[in-house]
Design an enzyme around this catalytic site. Sequence first.
Site, PDB file in Angstrom:
ATOM      1  N   ASP A  83      31.021 -64.636 -52.825  1.00  5.50           N
ATOM      2  CA  ASP A  83      29.751 -64.063 -52.367  1.00  5.50           C
ATOM      3  C   ASP A  83      29.747 -62.559 -52.643  1.00  5.50           C
ATOM      4  OD1 ASP A  83      27.413 -64.956 -50.231  1.00  5.50           O
ATOM      5  OD2 ASP A  83      27.940 -62.830 -50.101  1.00  5.50           O
ATOM      6  N   ILE A  84      28.673 -62.081 -53.250  1.00  7.65           N
ATOM      7  CA  ILE A  84      28.586 -60.632 -53.505  1.00  7.65           C
ATOM      8  C   ILE A  84      28.305 -59.932 -52.177  1.00  7.65           C
ATOM      9  CG2 ILE A  84      27.342 -58.804 -54.743  1.00  7.65           C
ATOM     10  CD1 ILE A  84      26.890 -60.767 -57.018  1.00  7.65           C
ATOM     11  N   ASN A 123      19.800 -54.629 -53.402  1.00  7.69           N
ATOM     12  CA  ASN A 123      18.378 -54.856 -53.699  1.00  7.69           C
ATOM     13  C   ASN A 123      17.519 -53.723 -53.149  1.00  7.69           C
ATOM     14  OD1 ASN A 123      18.176 -57.182 -55.211  1.00  7.69           O
ATOM     15  ND2 ASN A 123      18.163 -58.553 -53.447  1.00  7.69           N
ATOM     16  N   ASP A 153      19.215 -58.218 -59.837  1.00  2.09           N
ATOM     17  CA  ASP A 153      19.315 -59.259 -60.878  1.00  2.09           C
ATOM     18  C   ASP A 153      20.332 -58.866 -61.953  1.00  2.09           C
ATOM     19  OD1 ASP A 153      17.525 -60.859 -59.648  1.00  2.09           O
ATOM     20  OD2 ASP A 153      15.900 -60.594 -61.090  1.00  2.09           O
ATOM     21  N   GLU A 185      23.085 -64.980 -54.119  1.00  3.44           N
ATOM     22  CA  GLU A 185      24.215 -64.144 -54.577  1.00  3.44           C
ATOM     23  C   GLU A 185      25.529 -64.854 -54.275  1.00  3.44           C
ATOM     24  OE1 GLU A 185      23.674 -64.519 -51.372  1.00  3.44           O
ATOM     25  OE2 GLU A 185      24.890 -62.832 -50.640  1.00  3.44           O
TER      26      GLU A 185
END
Length: 253
Positions: free
Chosen positions: A120-121, A128, A137, A163
């Site tokens: 997971d980022i 964002n 993105d 993500e």
Amino acid sequence: MIPSSLLKYTRLRLIILITSVAILLSVLITYIITIILADGFSLITFSSAIIVPLLISPVLTWYIVGLMLQVQKLEQEQRYLASYDMLTKLHTRRTFLELFEEKFDACANDYSCVSFAYIDIDNFKAINSEYGHSGGDEVLKQFGDLLRASIRSVDISGRIGGEEFAIVLPHTSGDSILTVLERLVDNTHASSVQFGSANIQYTISIGYSTYQYGDITNSKQLVNRADQALLLAKNLGKNQVQQYRKNTNSHTS
Ligand SMILES: Nc1nc2c(ncn2[C@@H]2O[C@H](COP(=O)(O)OP(=O)(O)OP(=O)(O)O)[C@@H](O)[C@H]2O)c(=O)[nH]1
């Protein structure tokens, strides 16, 4: 409809084949009709039985084969769109989970091990907010490239959600899986994403679990364990790898 296996032939071969068959049929049918009508099978009748299909068949075959090739190309594109995430070019959630099931069953059948890792980022919402959705993105896209470059051809990778990513590593356990995943965490931390004039730095958290023969009964348990380990990695401060361990409280903070 021409069977799709026939499309393997070149158009020219198909045109020759279909035109020859059309001429033969045309001559045969004309001959039968002249017998039924008790008419003579004249040279003019014979010539027109050849010339008409000779003129029509190649054009019609060319057109139909062209249409079928277009349909085949569209079907291939649709299959690709259903199997691969357009942004990261990794498998979609559905395809990834199908491939994982197959690998899990294969490993269970030959008494070998398989590891499943959730990735997971970290703090993606903040990325964002700071760089906009297109900045986010770009991070997803470049992480997809990094992930693909970090695994072997026998491993499977996929984008599971926004993500969230996952990988399946067959025949990998113990120190080797930990080495691969820690290297991925370090390489991500060391990399940066060029977005306009900005250099976006980001980190990832990984939770993984390894299936050993007889350990668990189905693949969903392995996925759940990796999920718990990911939660632990997040709660312990992110930018790290955690392995699922029995009796480990994933809510440690
Ligand atoms: N740019 C972009 N953002 C996405 C996409 N899919 C989901 N997101 C965003 O990803 C963010 C995920 O945020 P959270 O699940 O709260 O996680 P987080 O901010 O990474 O926090 P931690 O997981 O705790 O580190 C949400 O703001 C989603 O809108 C996508 O395809 N592109």
